[in-house]
Design a protein around this motif. Structure first.
Motif, PDB file in Angstrom:
ATOM      1  N   ALA A 137       0.841  -1.203   0.000  1.00 52.68           N
ATOM      2  CA  ALA A 137       0.000   0.000   0.000  1.00 52.68           C
ATOM      3  C   ALA A 137       0.873   1.250   0.000  1.00 52.68           C
ATOM      4  CB  ALA A 137      -0.928  -0.010   1.211  1.00 52.68           C
ATOM      5  N   ARG A 138       1.964   1.230   0.743  1.00 51.29           N
ATOM      6  CA  ARG A 138       2.856   2.389   0.776  1.00 51.29           C
ATOM      7  C   ARG A 138       3.482   2.629  -0.592  1.00 51.29           C
ATOM      8  NH1 ARG A 138       6.412   0.744   4.215  1.00 51.29           N
ATOM      9  NH2 ARG A 138       8.036   0.213   2.702  1.00 51.29           N
TER      10      ARG A 138
ATOM     11  N   LEU B 111      12.636  12.065  -7.901  1.00 48.90           N
ATOM     12  CA  LEU B 111      11.508  11.497  -7.167  1.00 48.90           C
ATOM     13  C   LEU B 111      11.526   9.976  -7.219  1.00 48.90           C
ATOM     14  CD1 LEU B 111       8.663  13.949  -8.247  1.00 48.90           C
ATOM     15  CD2 LEU B 111       9.528  13.636  -5.928  1.00 48.90           C
ATOM     16  N   LEU B 112      11.843   9.421  -8.385  1.00 47.41           N
ATOM     17  CA  LEU B 112      11.901   7.959  -8.507  1.00 47.41           C
ATOM     18  C   LEU B 112      13.009   7.378  -7.630  1.00 47.41           C
ATOM     19  CD1 LEU B 112      11.374   7.458 -12.354  1.00 47.41           C
ATOM     20  CD2 LEU B 112       9.693   7.222 -10.536  1.00 47.41           C
TER      21      LEU B 112
ATOM     22  N   ALA C 107       1.555  17.618 -12.532  1.00 49.58           N
ATOM     23  CA  ALA C 107       1.506  19.038 -12.183  1.00 49.58           C
ATOM     24  C   ALA C 107       2.648  19.792 -12.851  1.00 49.58           C
ATOM     25  CB  ALA C 107       1.574  19.198 -10.664  1.00 49.58           C
ATOM     26  N   ARG C 108       3.822  19.182 -12.897  1.00 50.04           N
ATOM     27  CA  ARG C 108       4.968  19.831 -13.543  1.00 50.04           C
ATOM     28  C   ARG C 108       4.735  19.953 -15.047  1.00 50.04           C
ATOM     29  NH1 ARG C 108       9.271  23.304 -13.014  1.00 50.04           N
ATOM     30  NH2 ARG C 108      10.697  22.910 -14.756  1.00 50.04           N
TER      31      ARG C 108
ATOM     32  N   TRP D 213       3.869   5.901  -5.526  1.00 45.21           N
ATOM     33  CA  TRP D 213       3.826   6.003  -6.978  1.00 45.21           C
ATOM     34  C   TRP D 213       2.712   6.950  -7.421  1.00 45.21           C
ATOM     35  CZ3 TRP D 213       5.704   6.783 -11.208  1.00 45.21           C
ATOM     36  CH2 TRP D 213       5.223   6.359 -12.442  1.00 45.21           C
ATOM     37  N   ALA D 214       1.577   6.913  -6.750  1.00 42.10           N
ATOM     38  CA  ALA D 214       0.474   7.828  -7.083  1.00 42.10           C
ATOM     39  C   ALA D 214       0.887   9.284  -6.834  1.00 42.10           C
ATOM     40  CB  ALA D 214      -0.762   7.481  -6.251  1.00 42.10           C
ATOM     41  N   ARG D 215       1.605   9.525  -5.747  1.00 48.71           N
ATOM     42  CA  ARG D 215       2.049  10.894  -5.448  1.00 48.71           C
ATOM     43  C   ARG D 215       3.087  11.378  -6.457  1.00 48.71           C
ATOM     44  NH1 ARG D 215       4.018  11.214   0.464  1.00 48.71           N
ATOM     45  NH2 ARG D 215       4.102   8.944   0.381  1.00 48.71           N
ATOM     46  N   VAL D 216       3.993  10.493  -6.871  1.00 48.80           N
ATOM     47  CA  VAL D 216       5.001  10.871  -7.867  1.00 48.80           C
ATOM     48  C   VAL D 216       4.320  11.193  -9.204  1.00 48.80           C
ATOM     49  CG1 VAL D 216       6.936  10.013  -9.236  1.00 48.80           C
ATOM     50  CG2 VAL D 216       6.877   9.598  -6.778  1.00 48.80           C
TER      51      VAL D 216
END
Length: 403
Positions: free
Chosen positions: A240-241, A278-279, A255-256, A246-249
């Motif tokens: 789940a984490r 980020l990755l 957004a960028r 991955w969803a946040r990245v």
């Protein structure tokens, strides 16, 4: 009844002040100066028969404690006659950071508290199999784990007279050098493998992946025992984490990309660098690739690589050389899980009831004495907890009522 009075002593005024430091660490915390002021509100002088004192007297008591640490710890440790072939000792280390820079033990090193840019010291805690504290040792902040472990082995062998016992240490603690020292001392060990070690054994077909289940399973290799287990709750939490990260990245990359479209002066190359960072931060590079398509960052996922990374979620392998006659599979597993007792002690010492930090000291000798005081206060706190728990009270509750 715990033997603290006999171990610390009560013949001299300095010894009685050392006992006050133990009680003050439990009921007050703070610096030696604040402890001296706090004593004015209580019958310390009368009960301990120490007369008037100030922080300099308490510093002297710390130095005296440091000089007598070996004898105090030995007096409170399990006696050699009780150290049988089935005795278990737990060992772990932590770091304690400083707000200041002037302590003689302070240095930069691997900070387990995540406090970048702060000096620290390293503390090693040795307990018996139930988590009862036996010894604490401080090291400079840049000391690695294995050298501290060798000191723990030496203490058990020489100072405490232990023979044919098992030492339980965390991943990375009992490495090749540690195992050699244990062999020379005729000690057994229980530890865990790191993720790369597990994957290497899986790649060589030495460990079967299908044995990672909720119930511990055992494999014998080259005279060593390996206990395999997969914790379903930990597995679900780790997956789940990863999905959340991955969803946040993805959200940040979208957004960028939108910002680049709306602001022509935005540099797409910076977008790619940010995405790659980020990755790397969330350890997603193994199965996610990013590249520029015009001015937009696009990504591709490798499902097979993602599945390979996830196959060990919640899985761990415990290694031991304990004979089966001494401990079965479940017992080897449970002894390693007992390390949580040491972690709980560290929480109580560092930031909980006893507040080992912040350390209001500079000299090495006094800092070591401060750690010993905290260790003895921890023994007292554990006994108070055992006696207050049947009353439905915590130690904090009891201290509040005693105020």
């Amino acid at each position: 009844e715990l033997g603290l009075v006999q171990a610390v002593g009560e013949q001299t005024r300095t010894q009685r002040l050392a006992r006050f430091l133990i009680y003050a660490r439990l009921a007050h915390q703070g610096s030696r100066l604040s402890a001296a002021r706090w004593s004015e509100d209580h019958a310390v002088k009368e009960i301990l028969q120490v007369g008037s004192f100030d922080e300099d007297d308490l510093y002297a008591a710390l130095e005296d404690m440091e000089q007598r640490q070996a004898s105090i710890e030995a007096a409170l440790a399990p006696k050699p006659a009780a150290a049988s072939a089935r005795a278990i000792y737990l060992y772990d280390v932590t770091s304690v950071y400083f707000e200041g820079m002037a302590n003689e033990l302070a240095d930069f090193g691997y900070n387990r508290d995540g406090k970048k840019g702060k000096k620290q010291l390293v503390a090693g805690l040795l307990t018996d199999g139930t988590g009862e504290p036996i010894s604490i040792q401080l090291y400079r902040g840049n000391t690695g784990d294995p050298p501290t472990f060798l000191d723990a082995v030496q203490k058990l062998k020489v100072r405490f007279g232990a023979e044919e016992v098992a030492l339980v240490g965390d991943r990375g603690m009992i490495k090749r050098l540690g195992k050699a020292a244990l062999g020379e001392a005729k000690f057994r060990y229980v530890t865990a493998l790191t993720d790369p070690q597990i994957r290497a054994l899986l790649a060589r077909k030495r460990l079967p992946l299908e044995l990672f289940e909720d119930q511990p399973a055992e494999v014998e290799l080259d005279g060593k025992r390996y206990v395999l287990r997969c914790n379903p709750q930990t597995q679900a939490r780790e997956r789940a984490r990863r999905a959340d990260q991955w969803a946040r990245v993805q959200a940040k990359m979208r957004a960028r990309n939108l910002a680049v479209v709306q602001q022509p002066r935005c540099d797409p190359a910076s977008s790619l660098k940010q995405a790659q960072a980020l990755l790397a931060k969330y350890r997603l590079k193994g199965w996610v690739q990013v590249q520029l398509a015009g001015r937009e960052v696009v990504w591709t996922e490798d499902a097979a690589a993602r599945e390979q990374q996830a196959q060990l979620d919640g899985c761990y392998v415990i290694e031991s050389d304990l004979p089966k006659a001494v401990a079965n599979t479940e017992q080897v597993h449970d002894r390693y899980v007992d390390l949580t007792q040491v972690e709980r002690n560290f929480r109580t010492l560092k930031t909980g009831l006893l507040e080992l930090r912040p350390i209001f000291l500079r000299k090495e000798q006094r800092t070591r004495g401060h750690a010993l005081v905290a260790l003895l206060a921890l023994k007292l706190a554990r006994e108070l907890d055992r006696r207050l728990a049947p009353l439905g009270l915590t130690v904090e509750d009891g201290l509040e009522r005693l105020q």
